[in-house]
Design an enzyme around this catalytic site. Structure first.
Site, PDB file in Angstrom:
ATOM      1  N   LYS A 268      -3.233   7.623   1.463  1.00 15.82           N
ATOM      2  CA  LYS A 268      -1.966   7.909   1.250  1.00 15.82           C
ATOM      3  C   LYS A 268      -2.172   8.724  -0.334  1.00 15.82           C
ATOM      4  CE  LYS A 268       2.126   6.339  -1.304  1.00 15.82           C
ATOM      5  NZ  LYS A 268       2.967   5.292  -1.864  1.00 15.82           N
ATOM      6  N   LYS A 280      13.594   6.638  -8.798  1.00  9.12           N
ATOM      7  CA  LYS A 280      13.026   5.560  -9.715  1.00  9.12           C
ATOM      8  C   LYS A 280      13.539   5.363 -11.075  1.00  9.12           C
ATOM      9  CE  LYS A 280       8.421   5.360  -7.241  1.00  9.12           C
ATOM     10  NZ  LYS A 280       8.382   4.079  -6.828  1.00  9.12           N
ATOM     11  N   ASP A 291      -0.213   7.470  -7.312  1.00  8.88           N
ATOM     12  CA  ASP A 291       0.260   6.933  -5.991  1.00  8.88           C
ATOM     13  C   ASP A 291      -0.535   7.713  -5.029  1.00  8.88           C
ATOM     14  OD1 ASP A 291       1.862   5.525  -4.618  1.00  8.88           O
ATOM     15  OD2 ASP A 291       3.555   6.798  -4.643  1.00  8.88           O
ATOM     16  N   ASP A 350      12.379   6.307  -1.497  1.00 11.73           N
ATOM     17  CA  ASP A 350      11.194   5.745  -1.835  1.00 11.73           C
ATOM     18  C   ASP A 350      10.487   4.860  -1.354  1.00 11.73           C
ATOM     19  OD1 ASP A 350       9.795   5.490  -4.602  1.00 11.73           O
ATOM     20  OD2 ASP A 350      10.865   3.769  -5.322  1.00 11.73           O
ATOM     21  N   GLU A 352       8.494   6.329   0.845  1.00 12.41           N
ATOM     22  CA  GLU A 352       7.917   7.807   1.447  1.00 12.41           C
ATOM     23  C   GLU A 352       6.458   7.249   1.859  1.00 12.41           C
ATOM     24  OE1 GLU A 352       5.779   7.587  -1.882  1.00 12.41           O
ATOM     25  OE2 GLU A 352       7.920   6.947  -1.750  1.00 12.41           O
ATOM     26  N   ARG A 354       4.864   5.354   3.546  1.00 10.97           N
ATOM     27  CA  ARG A 354       4.947   4.837   5.059  1.00 10.97           C
ATOM     28  C   ARG A 354       5.243   5.912   5.880  1.00 10.97           C
ATOM     29  NH1 ARG A 354       9.156   0.330   4.060  1.00 10.97           N
ATOM     30  NH2 ARG A 354       8.044   0.440   1.920  1.00 10.97           N
TER      31      ARG A 354
END
Length: 503
Positions: A268, A280, A291, A350, A352, A354
């Site tokens: 990811k 967020k 991330d 949020d 996202e 997956r």
């Protein structure tokens, strides 16, 4: 950092710092006893005065005053003897490296103890290389003027492993050095700010890196090409940003690798996660540049695998995107069609990660990956549950999960297995689509996310690593990761896994 192996007695080794491990309570190992004899008992005096201690991470430094070839001697604490492990040695070596760099030293010699520690010579060598290479990592390259102590904290130029068993572990040490270097490259990527490392910039880095690797081929698609390819989930996440999404694929196909086995590495890479329209909170939003830790890890691991020439076919897939609010952003309530053809109701923008992994996993399987491992900073609940030391691993094949777990434990990327029972499938139910991407029940969030991903892995072994908490530290851990920021989690694990798969 260069690695040298010296079989001669440590007392004759030229270095800025000559280091050896000591347990708690302190008992000087044979090498330490010989060093103490040559420095006229000064180590023994420090022990008697309580200044030289063996607690984990404790460091005692003294000048040799010409009595040794090394300029200084360092006694590095590894903790209680019966509890000493590879992490103890990483922490001790990191303490030596940080102190050495602070005083301007560039060469450290480390004595491998054959009989004094419950850690084999090979594991000792690998752990010491990790500690020396990862411990003094400097994250402040964007500073125009570093603090005084930071100014001197740089990677050492040379590590000398010495002692009777050093020659036997030379190859293992040099291999660990390559992996540690790529681990630090991964840290550079994860620490980079989102205005500098966009999906396009990450793709450029990956392409340039792959072009220098033997037996590697790189390809990528972006923007409209992603939507045209049927990757509706990745396209949806990226549509709210002015920086379009990218999908990177690296194929590493060395000569001599068995054709029927392809390791699929999926990471990811949300280069910044604002949460989309499910925005967020502002607290720690700056850390959402991290991330993309999973994507950085699989790219760096692929580079390490290729540089080491591991004879294993690898297919690496990295979906990269920003998750931003805006007039074009995807919305709660939208229904999107993934590459697999399955439809997904978006109940939380949020959730996202997956979504982009759903398309990447399917893409990897359709392109020949027989065994999948995905890495993702996926859920905040994993941080709550496991903190910053263990990642959680899930999977559809117990033997494959154990392979992944064992590889991580062997190299210091620690992993703990989580359950993935079919009963969790009920939480995916959507009235309007094949499934929804988030549950309204605040229960088992990491398991829910893993069960969602399982819908897109196809046939064959798969393991999912939720590395939230381990990929990026809010504060130092008090071991060889002593400062906040990226750890490079996953690079050592994946490279070790690849190596084991060829044995």
């Amino acid at each position: 950092m260069d690695i040298d192996i010296v079989a001669s007695p440590p007392t004759g080794v030229e270095a800025d710092v000559l280091a050896f491990p000591v347990p708690d309570p302190v008992v000087l190992p044979p090498s330490g006893q010989e060093i103490d004899r040559l420095v006229e008992g000064r180590l023994a005096h420090l022990i008697e005065d309580g200044e030289l201690k063996g607690s984990r991470g404790r460091l005692t430094l003294l000048h040799s005053d010409g009595r040794l070839q090394a300029h200084r001697v360092a006694a590095a604490g590894v903790g209680e003897r019966d509890e000493t492990d590879a992490d103890s040695l990483r922490t001790a070596a990191a303490a030596v490296a940080r102190r050495a760099s602070e005083i301007g030293a560039r060469t450290v010699a480390w004595v491998l103890e054959e009989n004094g520690l419950p850690v084999g010579a090979s594991d000792q060598a690998r752990a010491v290389v990790d500690g020396i290479a990862l411990g003094p990592y400097y994250a402040g390259r964007w500073k125009t003027k570093a603090d005084d102590d930071e100014e001197r904290t740089r990677e050492l130029e040379r590590l000398i492993l010495c002692g009777p068993g050093a020659e036997a572990v030379a190859e293992e040490a040099r291999r660990a050095n390559v992996i540690a270097r790529w681990t630090n490259r991964c840290r550079d990527l994860v620490n980079a700010p989102a205005n500098e490392l966009t999906p396009a910039r990450l793709t450029e880095w990956a392409e340039a890196t792959a072009s220098e690797l033997p037996s590697a081929r790189f390809e990528s698609i972006g923007g409209d090409e992603i939507r045209e390819a049927g990757m509706g989930a990745l396209a949806a996440v990226g549509q709210g940003s002015t920086n379009p999404p990218q999908l990177m694929t690296i194929r590493y196909e060395p000569e001599g690798a068995r054709k029927e086995f392809v390791l699929g590495l999926i990471g990811k890479a949300i280069t910044f996660d604002a949460g989309g329209l499910s925005l967020k909170p502002a607290d720690k939003l700056d850390e959402m540049k991290s991330d993309m830790g999973g994507g950085a890890a699989v790219l760096a691991a692929t580079a390490a695998i290729a540089e080491l020439g591991i004879p294993l076919r690898v297919l690496t897939v990295v979906p990269a995107s920003e998750n931003m609010p805006g007039g074009r952003a995807f919305r709660p309530g939208d229904i999107i069609t993934s590459l697999s053809g399955k439809t997904i109701e978006v109940t939380n923008t949020d959730a996202e990660g997956r979504l982009i992994l759903a398309d990447a996993l399917w893409h990897a399987r359709q392109n020949g990956a027989t065994h999948l491992v995905d890495l993702a900073t996926l859920t905040g609940a994993m941080v709550v549950a496991m903190g910053d030391f263990y990642a959680g691993v899930f999977g559809n094949d117990a033997a494959w999960v154990e392979d992944v777990r064992a590889a991580g434990e062997a190299v210091g990327d620690h992993v703990w297995p989580w359950p993935l029972h079919e009963t969790y499938r009920r939480h995916l139910h959507s009235t309007f689509a094949d499934m929804k991407n988030s549950s309204e029940h605040r229960q088992g969030a990491p398991i829910y996310a893993a069960r969602f991903l399982q819908e897109f892995v196809g046939e064959g072994p798969w393991a999912h690593l939720d590395i939230a908490g381990t990929a990026y530290l809010e504060r130092g851990r008090g071991d060889y990761y002593s400062t906040p920021g990226a750890t490079g989690y996953g690079v050592r694990l994946l490279t070790e896994l690849a190596q084991r798969l060829t044995q």
